[in-house]
Scaffold this active site. Structure first.
Site, mmCIF file in Angstrom:
data_model
loop_
_atom_site.group_PDB
_atom_site.id
_atom_site.type_symbol
_atom_site.label_atom_id
_atom_site.label_comp_id
_atom_site.label_asym_id
_atom_site.label_seq_id
_atom_site.Cartn_x
_atom_site.Cartn_y
_atom_site.Cartn_z
ATOM 1 C CD GLU A 106 15.595 27.353 42.884
ATOM 2 O OE1 GLU A 106 16.188 28.441 43.027
ATOM 3 O OE2 GLU A 106 14.414 27.160 43.220
ATOM 4 C CG ASP A 108 13.091 24.388 42.663
ATOM 5 O OD1 ASP A 108 14.220 24.515 43.154
ATOM 6 O OD2 ASP A 108 12.442 25.347 42.201
ATOM 7 C CD GLU A 110 9.088 25.120 45.438
ATOM 8 O OE1 GLU A 110 9.637 26.113 45.925
ATOM 9 O OE2 GLU A 110 8.195 25.195 44.564
#
Length: 286
Positions: A106, A108, A110
């Site tokens: 993953e 990311d 955010e």
């Protein structure tokens, strides 16, 4: 030169083909109707303008999310996002790549909401084989709720680069030779979501979501996903040379972003790693 992108199962609308650092580049803006799907939240996820604009909303019943229909192994992904305006405390808006399964990879972005007048926190992380804990956090040098801004991930066998408006803010290098897992074997999809995380998102959970301000809404446009199976290809706007490194201007921009806007770096958190920093932290200036 410019060429029209053909319709069909792939991405379309427009393609620009040119020489960037000696490499051929092709990029097509996606159509949200054709190339993505709302994965949860029901009608809290909406697509407008013939597939050129998408919104996600969060209310006291549910958030929402969507993903790309296609997955890819290495490439560049771009998205213009306009974040939740006003008092966004407790909310998290995400834009990331992820594979499936317990040992997933993953990458990311955010965006952690905050009370009105306080800046968003941009939280970045890299997971490989199910393990993350590689967080870096930033303030942004603009208000991300007033206008759309572009957020990009360049994912190559040699490194991962995070960019904001084509300015690199983070580089995560492949340090497998030093025993550091790197995401390179699992294809990933693009995912985005808007959800309530007031148990941790704002000031460690001290500030809760004000549901009187709901629904909270974020907007997405200009989604581009350019896959590449070549380990030495370059990507439009990335400032990446054929040697898979940032050029001089890219390195200057990276140092600027990290000097003035980074607010947390796991590689300097000695309290978190009393037995010694992770090996990738010792080898990379960035």
């Amino acid at each position: 030169m410019k060429m029209a992108c053909t319709t069909g199962k792939g991405f379309y609308v427009a393609v620009v083909i040119g020489i960037v650092m000696g490499s051929m580049v092709a990029s097509c803006a996606a159509n949200f109707f054709q190339d993505t799907e709302i994965t949860w939240g029901g009608d809290r996820g909406k697509i407008f303008n013939g597939g050129q604009l998408l919104s996600l909303s969060l209310d006291h019943f549910s958030g929402s999310g969507f993903q790309s229909k296609k997955q890819f192994l290495f490439g560049r992904i771009d998205m213009d996002i306009k974040l939740v305006a006003g008092n966004s405390a407790g909310t998290v808006t995400t834009f990331y790549l992820s594979s499936q399964g317990p040992n997933h990879d993953e990458i990311d972005f955010e965006f952690l909401g905050n009370v009105s007048g306080d800046p968003y926190i941009l939280h970045t992380n890299v997971f490989s084989q199910g393990k993350g804990n590689r967080e870096q956090q930033f303030y942004l040098w603009f208000d991300p709720t007033r206008n759309f801004h572009k957020y990009s991930i360049i994912w190559k066998p040699q490194h991962i680069i995070f960019l904001v408006d084509d300015i690199p803010i983070r580089v995560f290098k492949n340090e497998e030779a030093e025993g550091v897992p790197f995401p390179k074997n699992q294809a990933m999809r693009m995912h985005s979501s808007l959800w309530n995380a007031d148990d941790w998102a704002t000031r460690g959970g001290l500030v809760k979501t004000d549901w009187s301000k709901a629904p909270f809404t974020a907007y997405y446009r200009n989604f581009k996903m350019s896959s590449s199976s070549s380990s030495d290809s370059s990507f439009s706007g990335s400032k990446v040379q054929s040697k898979n490194e940032l050029d001089a201007n890219g390195r200057r921009r990276l140092r600027w972003a990290q000097k003035y806007f980074m607010i947390y770096n796991y590689c300097t958190d000695l309290n978190r790693f009393p037995q010694g920093l992770p090996p990738e932290c010792k080898r990379s200036r960035f």
